[in-house]
Design an enzyme around this catalytic site. Structure first.
Site, PDB file in Angstrom:
ATOM      1  NE  ARG A  53       9.618 -15.837  65.766  1.00  0.00           N
ATOM      2  CZ  ARG A  53       8.790 -15.331  66.682  1.00  0.00           C
ATOM      3  NH1 ARG A  53       7.542 -15.000  66.356  1.00  0.00           N
ATOM      4  NH2 ARG A  53       9.200 -15.147  67.926  1.00  0.00           N
ATOM      5  CE  LYS A 143      20.539  -9.133  55.182  1.00  0.00           C
ATOM      6  NZ  LYS A 143      19.346  -9.699  54.565  1.00  0.00           N
ATOM      7  CD  GLU A 183      21.200  -7.307  51.155  1.00  0.00           C
ATOM      8  OE1 GLU A 183      20.146  -7.545  50.550  1.00  0.00           O
ATOM      9  OE2 GLU A 183      21.494  -7.855  52.237  1.00  0.00           O
ATOM     10  CE  LYS A 225      21.289 -11.077  50.055  1.00  0.00           C
ATOM     11  NZ  LYS A 225      20.699 -11.862  51.137  1.00  0.00           N
TER      12      LYS A 225
END
Length: 356
Positions: A53, A143, A183, A225
Site C-alpha cells: 500500500r 470528506k 458528498e 462532490k
C-alpha cells in the site's frame, strides 16, 4: 436575539476552498480504505500488505509536477500518518508539490433500520476530536461519503438521514478548520433513465442545502462532490457528454447557491475517458462555481495497470497518472479534445454495489 458564532477558522476555510477550486486543478481521491486498496492491489496480483500500500501511495504522491493539475489529495487515515518508501512524510511530500492534504473522516456505510434496505453513513461520534487531530497532522479539508440508491426508492428516510449526517459533519469540520467536502453519492446502480436520476438528485440536494443552512454551515467554506446526472449503469439508454452536461448543469443551477466555491465531481465508476469528456462538456460555457473533478479510479486505473507492482514500471505508471491529471485539467478549462487516449483508459470501471 439569535447570534450565530462566526467560527475562528472562517477566513482560512474560504482560502482553503478557493485554493482547491483553482483554475485547471482538481482533487486526486486516494482515500480508499485498506480493504479497497487491497482489491486494487489484487487486480495486479499483489498482496494487501502495508508495504505494498505504501509503495502504491508513494508512486501516486511523488509524480513530478503533479501539483500543476492537482490541488488537493484525499487520504485514508493510515496515509495521513504514513511516510513514503524513502522515509519522507506523505503530508510533507504533498505540501512540497503544492497539493493540500485532505482526509476521509466517515466510518463507512451501515444498514439503515426502518428503510427499504438502504444505508446510512456513520462517523459523527468523536468526529470533533478526530478532526482537530487531523488538522494538527496537516489536513486542511475532509470528506464524508454517504450514498443514495435509486433502485431502492430512495425512501424519504434515507434521503433525510443522508442530508442530516452530511450537514452535521460539515458543521463539525468547519469548527475544526477543515473544509468539508459534501458528498451524497447517487449510485449508478440500476436500470433507470436519466430523468429519474435528475428527479432524485433534485430531491437530495434540496434536503442537503436545507440542513446545511439549518446547521449554520458557511457555504463559502465548503466543496461539493456530486454524482453527474447519468442514466443507471444497467439502463438501455446511454447519454452523450453533451446530454450529461445539460442535465447536470440544470440540476446545479436549480440547487447549488453561487456562494459555493467548487463542485468537484465524483467519477463513480465511469471509464477514465468518459469522466474526462463529461467534465469537459460541463466547462464549455462559464459556470458560477468552479466545476472540476475529484476522481479516484478515473485517475488511477491506467497507472495501476501500468505499474503492476514492478519497480521498473514506476516511471511509466507516474506518466500515465500525469497524463490523466493533465487531461482532466484541460477538461476543467473546457479544452480537452481526447487526443492520445489508450484502450485501457476507455474501459468501464463500474462495480455493482461499490464501497470505498
Amino acid at each position: 436575539g439569535l447570534t450565530i458564532r462566526a467560527g475562528s477558522y472562517a477566513d482560512e476555510l474560504v482560502k482553503t476552498a478557493k485554493t482547491i477550486a483553482s483554475p485547471g486543478r482538481g482533487i486526486l481521491a486516494m482515500d480508499e480504505s485498506n480493504a479497497t486498496c487491497g482489491k486494487r492491489l489484487a487486480s495486479i496480483g499483489l498482496e494487501n500488505t502495508e508495504v505494498n500500500r505504501q509503495a502504491w501511495r508513494t508512486l501516486l504522491v511523488t509524480v513530478p509536477t503533479l501539483g500543476e493539475y492537482i490541488s488537493g489529495a484525499i487520504l485514508f487515515e493510515e496515509t495521513l500518518y504514513q511516510s513514503t518508501t524513502d522515509g519522507r512524510k506523505i503530508v510533507d511530500v504533498l505540501i512540497e508539490q503544492n497539493i493540500i492534504p485532505g482526509i476521509k473522516v466517515d466510518k463507512g456505510l451501515v444498514p439503515l433500520a426502518g428503510s427499504n434496505d438502504e444505508s446510512w453513513c456513520q462517523g459523527l461520534d468523536g468526529l470533533a476530536s478526530r478532526s482537530a487531530a487531523y488538522y494538527q497532522q496537516g489536513a486542511r479539508f475532509a470528506k464524508w461519503r454517504t450514498v443514495v440508491s435509486i433502485p431502492n426508492g430512495p425512501s424519504a428516510l434515507a434521503v433525510k438521514e443522508a442530508a442530516w449526517g452530511l450537514a452535521r459533519y460539515a458543521a463539525i469540520s468547519q469548527d475544526n478548520g477543515l473544509v468539508p467536502i459534501v458528498e451524497p453519492e447517487i449510485l449508478l446502480d440500476g436500470e433507470h433513465g436519466i430523468d429519474r436520476t435528475f428527479e432524485v438528485a433534485q430531491k437530495v440536494w434540496a434536503e442537503v442545502f436545507y440542513y446545511l443552512a439549518e446547521n449554520n454551515v458557511q457555504f463559502e467554506g465548503i466543496l461539493l462532490k456530486p454524482s453527474m446526472v447519468t442514466p443507471g449503469a444497467e439502463s438501455k439508454d446511454k447519454a452523450s457528454p453533451t446530454k450529461v452536461a445539460e442535465y447536470t448543469l440544470n440540476l446545479l443551477h436549480r440547487r447549488i447557491p453561487p456562494a459555493v466555491p467548487g463542485i468537484m465531481f465524483l467519477s463513480g465508476g465511469q471509464s477514465e475517458v468518459e469522466a474526462t469528456l463529461n467534465l469537459n462538456a460541463m466547462n464549455k460555457s462559464p459556470n458560477p462555481w468552479h466545476v472540476s473533478f475529484s476522481y479516484a479510479r478515473a485517475l488511477q486505473n491506467t497507472a495501476l495497470k501500468t505499474w503492476g507492482g514492478l519497480p521498473e514500471n514506476v516511471k511509466a505508471a507516474q506518466e500515465a497518472l500525469l497524463f490523466r491529471a493533465k487531461s482532466n485539467s484541460l477538461a476543467q478549462l473546457g479544452k480537452y479534445y481526447g487526443d492520445g487516449e489508450s484502450e485501457e483508459a476507455k474501459k468501464e470501471l463500474f462495480v455493482k454495489g461499490y464501497s470505498y
